[in-house]
Structures are given as structure tokens and as C-alpha cells.
Scaffold this motif. Structure first.
Motif, PDB file in Angstrom:
ATOM      1  N   ASN A  85       1.753  10.392 -10.081  1.00 35.25           N
ATOM      2  CA  ASN A  85       0.924  11.559 -10.402  1.00 35.25           C
ATOM      3  C   ASN A  85      -0.517  11.097 -10.595  1.00 35.25           C
ATOM      4  OD1 ASN A  85      -0.292  13.906 -11.481  1.00 35.25           O
ATOM      5  ND2 ASN A  85       1.670  14.597 -12.278  1.00 35.25           N
ATOM      6  N   GLN A  86      -1.272  11.135  -9.502  1.00 34.66           N
ATOM      7  CA  GLN A  86      -2.657  10.672  -9.572  1.00 34.66           C
ATOM      8  C   GLN A  86      -3.525  11.620 -10.397  1.00 34.66           C
ATOM      9  OE1 GLN A  86      -4.192   9.349  -5.839  1.00 34.66           O
ATOM     10  NE2 GLN A  86      -6.320   9.484  -6.475  1.00 34.66           N
ATOM     11  N   THR A  87      -3.233  12.909 -10.346  1.00 32.86           N
ATOM     12  CA  THR A  87      -4.021  13.878 -11.119  1.00 32.86           C
ATOM     13  C   THR A  87      -3.882  13.623 -12.616  1.00 32.86           C
ATOM     14  OG1 THR A  87      -3.685  15.526  -9.383  1.00 32.86           O
ATOM     15  CG2 THR A  87      -4.400  16.324 -11.549  1.00 32.86           C
ATOM     16  N   ARG A  88      -2.661  13.390 -13.057  1.00 32.99           N
ATOM     17  CA  ARG A  88      -2.448  13.107 -14.477  1.00 32.99           C
ATOM     18  C   ARG A  88      -3.135  11.813 -14.884  1.00 32.99           C
ATOM     19  NH1 ARG A  88       3.627  13.684 -16.340  1.00 32.99           N
ATOM     20  NH2 ARG A  88       3.112  15.805 -15.639  1.00 32.99           N
ATOM     21  N   MET A  89      -3.165  10.852 -13.963  1.00 30.13           N
ATOM     22  CA  MET A  89      -3.848   9.592 -14.247  1.00 30.13           C
ATOM     23  C   MET A  89      -5.339   9.821 -14.423  1.00 30.13           C
ATOM     24  SD  MET A  89      -3.636   6.087 -12.032  1.00 30.13           S
ATOM     25  CE  MET A  89      -4.448   4.597 -12.575  1.00 30.13           C
ATOM     26  N   ASN A  90      -5.920  10.721 -13.627  1.00 29.25           N
ATOM     27  CA  ASN A  90      -7.340  11.055 -13.785  1.00 29.25           C
ATOM     28  C   ASN A  90      -7.616  11.664 -15.156  1.00 29.25           C
ATOM     29  OD1 ASN A  90      -8.283  10.196 -11.257  1.00 29.25           O
ATOM     30  ND2 ASN A  90      -7.595  12.083 -10.269  1.00 29.25           N
ATOM     31  N   ARG A 112       2.044   2.283  -9.067  1.00 27.89           N
ATOM     32  CA  ARG A 112       3.156   3.236  -9.142  1.00 27.89           C
ATOM     33  C   ARG A 112       2.727   4.515  -9.858  1.00 27.89           C
ATOM     34  NH1 ARG A 112       5.999  -1.599 -10.187  1.00 27.89           N
ATOM     35  NH2 ARG A 112       7.531  -2.100  -8.561  1.00 27.89           N
ATOM     36  N   ALA A 113       1.871   4.366 -10.870  1.00 26.82           N
ATOM     37  CA  ALA A 113       1.377   5.551 -11.576  1.00 26.82           C
ATOM     38  C   ALA A 113       0.556   6.424 -10.637  1.00 26.82           C
ATOM     39  CB  ALA A 113       0.540   5.120 -12.781  1.00 26.82           C
ATOM     40  N   ILE A 114      -0.225   5.800  -9.758  1.00 19.12           N
ATOM     41  CA  ILE A 114      -1.005   6.554  -8.776  1.00 19.12           C
ATOM     42  C   ILE A 114      -0.076   7.329  -7.850  1.00 19.12           C
ATOM     43  CG2 ILE A 114      -2.541   6.315  -6.783  1.00 19.12           C
ATOM     44  CD1 ILE A 114      -3.777   3.882  -8.235  1.00 19.12           C
ATOM     45  N   LYS A 115       1.007   6.691  -7.429  1.00 21.89           N
ATOM     46  CA  LYS A 115       1.952   7.355  -6.536  1.00 21.89           C
ATOM     47  C   LYS A 115       2.677   8.496  -7.244  1.00 21.89           C
ATOM     48  CE  LYS A 115       5.936   6.434  -3.548  1.00 21.89           C
ATOM     49  NZ  LYS A 115       6.857   5.391  -3.027  1.00 21.89           N
ATOM     50  N   LEU A 149       0.820  -1.206   0.000  1.00 21.75           N
ATOM     51  CA  LEU A 149       0.000   0.000   0.000  1.00 21.75           C
ATOM     52  C   LEU A 149       0.859   1.264   0.000  1.00 21.75           C
ATOM     53  CD1 LEU A 149      -2.818   1.371   0.293  1.00 21.75           C
ATOM     54  CD2 LEU A 149      -2.456   1.269   2.765  1.00 21.75           C
ATOM     55  N   PHE A 150       1.724   1.392   0.987  1.00 17.43           N
ATOM     56  CA  PHE A 150       2.489   2.630   1.151  1.00 17.43           C
ATOM     57  C   PHE A 150       3.604   2.767   0.111  1.00 17.43           C
ATOM     58  CE2 PHE A 150       6.118   4.746   3.446  1.00 17.43           C
ATOM     59  CZ  PHE A 150       5.637   6.040   3.277  1.00 17.43           C
ATOM     60  N   GLY A 151       4.341   1.690  -0.111  1.00 20.01           N
ATOM     61  CA  GLY A 151       5.473   1.763  -1.022  1.00 20.01           C
ATOM     62  C   GLY A 151       5.084   1.945  -2.469  1.00 20.01           C
ATOM     63  N   THR A 175      -6.266  10.949 -17.878  1.00 20.13           N
ATOM     64  CA  THR A 175      -6.275   9.929 -18.934  1.00 20.13           C
ATOM     65  C   THR A 175      -7.595   9.160 -18.977  1.00 20.13           C
ATOM     66  OG1 THR A 175      -5.343   8.223 -17.482  1.00 20.13           O
ATOM     67  CG2 THR A 175      -3.786   9.634 -18.678  1.00 20.13           C
ATOM     68  N   GLY A 176      -8.471   9.417 -17.998  1.00 17.83           N
ATOM     69  CA  GLY A 176      -9.759   8.729 -17.965  1.00 17.83           C
ATOM     70  C   GLY A 176      -9.775   7.499 -17.089  1.00 17.83           C
ATOM     71  N   LEU A 177      -8.644   7.203 -16.413  1.00 18.23           N
ATOM     72  CA  LEU A 177      -8.578   6.031 -15.537  1.00 18.23           C
ATOM     73  C   LEU A 177      -8.959   6.432 -14.122  1.00 18.23           C
ATOM     74  CD1 LEU A 177      -5.237   4.425 -16.779  1.00 18.23           C
ATOM     75  CD2 LEU A 177      -7.548   3.567 -17.159  1.00 18.23           C
ATOM     76  N   ASN A 178      -9.810   5.637 -13.513  1.00 21.18           N
ATOM     77  CA  ASN A 178     -10.232   5.888 -12.133  1.00 21.18           C
ATOM     78  C   ASN A 178      -9.288   5.152 -11.185  1.00 21.18           C
ATOM     79  OD1 ASN A 178     -11.528   6.382  -9.745  1.00 21.18           O
ATOM     80  ND2 ASN A 178     -13.331   5.130 -10.194  1.00 21.18           N
ATOM     81  N   PRO A 179      -8.499   5.861 -10.379  1.00 24.29           N
ATOM     82  CA  PRO A 179      -7.516   5.191  -9.519  1.00 24.29           C
ATOM     83  C   PRO A 179      -8.118   4.498  -8.298  1.00 24.29           C
ATOM     84  CG  PRO A 179      -7.460   7.551  -9.140  1.00 24.29           C
ATOM     85  CD  PRO A 179      -8.417   7.338 -10.279  1.00 24.29           C
TER      86      PRO A 179
END
Length: 404
Positions: free
Chosen positions: A234-239, A229-232, A62-64, A241-245
Motif C-alpha cells: 500500500n504505497q498510498t498508506r506509506m505516503n 514490500r510496504a510499497i507493494k 524490482l517486480f516481486g 506516514t511521511g515516508l517518501n517511497p
């Protein structure tokens, strides 16, 4: 092999070798030696190494990987312990059903906690998980006393139903076992001045840890791990792209909670009693320290951190002034008193001060944890020497001038 690359397979083999030979590696000093105090190859401590290693591996998922810092993971450790205990009281003292039930119940509870807590991120997420853990501790300590045993906790009793076990003989006490092999079964090997203890419970826990470590490797190397790792990163950039983290973070939270439940179930299997103190916030803080100390986001780092903290808790805390006077007996009396007075605050009950200093030094000088320190040491000894051949392959000598 096993779906792993060469480096990951080598790491898995290394962990397996360390688990197998730990009773010998952790007892480097003869029993009668003055340094025998530092031996850690006895069953209780070795079991703690692997159990808290599992706890830290799960927290690191979770954290790492996601960067979500939970201050309430001890709640899942405690819930798993209570589930395993009730399995032993109602069904059988066999550890397999107890461990399975511990993982399932901890997974369901972490699903509930994660579904609520992951509506927020950052410090708000951390506070929510801490609140759930403290509420769980308070409930286990008071309101749910008929289920948890309250302050005194739970342990197997002779008059428990245990519908799948035969009746105990007169005078016998229930003990955790694996198809008849009790967890406390041990065999001692004496070689010269050394004494090594081979314990069944430790090796059973070691096999479980090896499987848990293998699963962690597969998670780290999978597309799911890449999404975490993508969530860690840059979660905003992932949003964008249309992906729900959120489904990914919730899955990571549940997996991490199941690892904690597995550790809790193993704790009951090794020591058949459980109390609400396992759910207190200090236990949650301890696994955070283990992960950061060893190296968050790495595979074996959290295991190293767990081993370091449990070693200090069980070894450094047992050193007292009497032992120090034995060590310094070769010095004059005044110098003995001075040395003991200087070291006294860092041993015994002051072992937390030593841990705090070590943690500060690691965070300041080794941000990647103990694993980074090991990599630096390896780098010093594995530097390639520069080529010493007389000719440089890239150098082409100029042609001699033409003589008419």
C-alpha cells in the motif's frame, strides 16, 4: 552463518549443490538412448540457465518486491553486454574487468531510466520503460553503429588494442579467460553409456550466480526489502506516514538494472559476441515470463522459471518429426502418422505454443508459480499423521458414582 537464517542458509546450500552437480543431474539418460534428446547437461545450455537465472533474480527484486512491472529490462542486459565487449576490445580479455564494467555501466543507465520512469506508476511506468528499451534498441541498430556494430554486432578482433594483454601469436584468436583459464575449457567424463562435460565457463558463471543469489537473500530479509514490500502492499498508506517511497523504488530499480548488466557481461564472457537483438522488447518480455512462471516475490522461483523457459527453448525446439517417428516406431504406420501429426504443432518451431499452454496452466492453477506447485507436492508427502494413541490427553474420565 553468513548473516542468514537456517532456512535461507539451507536454500543457499541447495542452490550451491545443484550448481556443482548440474552436469550430472541434467544428463540422466545415456548418450545412445532414445531419450538422450532430453539431456540438458551441455555447457552452452547450463551457462544459459545460470545467466538468465541472474537476470530473473534481479528483475524479481524490482517486480516481486515493489510490484513495479518493467517492460524494458533488456536494455540493461544489452548495455552491460556492450560495456563488457568494449572492455575486452580495449583493455583485456580477462572477464573480471568486463563484468565489473558491465555492472557499473548498466547501473548508471538504469539510474537515468529509473529517475525518469519512476515519476509515473502502474501501466504508465511500464510503457516508459518499454519506450526506453526500444529507443536503446533503435540506437544500437542504426545511429550508434560505430559503437555497437549495428546489425552485425561486435566481437573481439586480433587487431584490437587490448592494452593489458600481450600480443597474440600468429594464427591465435582472442578468447575470454579468467587469468589464463579460458571459458571454453572443458573436460569430458565417460561413465558407461553416459558422457558428462565439466566446463570452466559454466562453473565461473555458477559462482557468480551463487553470489548474486546470496545478495538477493540479504536484500529480501533486510529492512530495505521490508520497505519495498510496504510499497507493494500500500504505497498510498506509506505516503501518509511521511515516508517518501521514490528513493526506495529507485534504489530497487538500479539494483535490478545492475543484475541485468551482470547477466549481460556474463553472456559476453561465455560467448564473445554481442548484437542489438539482446535489447529488443521480446527479451524484456521473456524475463517477465520467467519470473511469473517460477513465482514472483520468491527467492528461487525466478531461477526455476528461467530454467524452464531455456530448457524448452533449447530442447523442445530441437525435436522434429524424424525423432517422433523413432519414438513411435513400435506402433503401426497409420498410428505413427496420427501421433506425429498431433504432436507436431507443439515441437520444433512450435515450442512457443507449448510454452504458452504451460504458462496458462501455471497462472490459472498455480498463481504462485512453479514454486507453489513444488510446495503443494511436498505438502502432500509431509502431512503429519494424526496421533493414534489410545488415550486422549485432554479427556478426563468421569468418577464412578458413590455407592453407599
Amino acid at each position: 552463518m553468513l548473516g542468514l537464517g537456517k532456512k535461507d542458509l539451507a536454500l543457499l546450500v541447495l542452490v550451491a549443490v545443484l550448481i556443482i552437480f548440474a552436469p550430472f543431474i541434467l544428463n540422466p539418460f545415456p548418450v545412445n538412448s532414445a531419450l538422450a534428446q532430453f539431456n540438458a547437461g551441455y555447457p552452452d545450455l547450463m551457462q544459459r540457465f545460470v545467466i538468465f537465472g541472474i537476470f530473473a533474480i534481479g528483475f524479481n527484486i524490482l517486480f516481486g518486491l515493489t510490484g513495479y512491472l518493467s517492460f524494458g529490462h533488456a536494455a540493461f542486459l544489452g548495455v552491460g553486454s556492450y560495456a563488457a565487449m568494449w572492455s575486452m576490445k580495449l583493455m583485456t580479455m580477462n572477464v573480471i574487468p568486463a563484468i565489473i564494467l558491465a555492472v557499473l555501466v548498466a547501473g548508471l543507465f538504469s539510474l537515468l531510466v529509473g529517475w525518469v520512469s519512476l515519476r509515473r506508476s502502474g501501466i504508465y511506468f511500464s510503457i516508459l520503460t518499454l519506450a526506453f528499451a526500444q529507443m536503446s534498441y533503435a540506437l544500437a541498430y542504426s545511429v550508434l553503429t560505430p559503437i555497437t556494430g549495428g546489425e552485425t554486432g561486435l566481437q573481439p578482433k586480433i587487431d584490437d588494442p587490448r592494452i593489458f594483454d600481450p600480443a597474440l601469436a600468429d594464427g591465435a584468436t582472442p578468447s575470454a579467460n579468467l587469468f589464463g583459464l579460458t571459458m571454453k575449457s572443458s573436460h569430458e567424463i565417460s561413465v558407461g553409456g553416459w558422457l558428462f562435460t565439466i566446463n570452466a565457463g559454466y562453473y565461473i558463471a555458477g559462482v557468480v550466480m551463487l553470489l548474486a543469489f546470496y545478495m538477493a537473500i540479504r536484500i529480501f530479509r533486510s529492512p530495505f526489502g521490508m520497505m519495498l514490500r510496504a510499497i507493494k502492499t500500500n504505497q498510498t498508506r506509506m505516503n501518509y506516514t511521511g515516508l517518501n517511497p521514490r528513493p526506495y523504488t529507485l534504489a530497487a530499480f538500479v539494483i535490478s538494472g545492475m543484475y541485468a548488466g551482470l547477466a549481460g557481461g556474463l553472456m559476453v564472457a561465455m560467448d564473445t559476441q554481442v548484437g542489438p537483438e539482446r535489447m529488443f522488447w521480446t527479451a524484456s518480455g521473456e524475463v517477465v515470463l520467467m519470473t511469473i512462471l517460477g513465482g514472483a516475490g520468491t527467492l528461487i522461483g525466478p531461477v526455476l522459471g528461467a530454467g524452464m523457459i531455456k530448457y524448452m527453448e533449447n530442447i523442445i525446439s530441437k525435436i522434429n518429426d524424424g525423432i517422433l517417428y523413432q519414438w513411435f516406431s513400435v506402433f503401426p504406420e497409420g498410428l505413427q502418422d496420427f501421433l506425429v501429426a498431433m504432436i507436431h504443432p507443439f515441437i520444433g518451431k512450435g515450442w512457443h505454443l507449448t510454452l504458452g499452454i504451460v504458462f496458462m496452466l501455471v497462472v490459472i492453477f498455480l498463481p504462485g508459480g512453479l514454486l507453489e506447485g513444488g510446495q503443494r507436492i511436498r505438502g502432500v508427502f509431509s502431512r503429519k499423521k494424526k496421533p493414534t494413541s489410545g488415550k486422549d490427553p485432554e479427556h478426563h474420565p468421569k468418577p464412578s458414582p458413590h455407592v453407599a
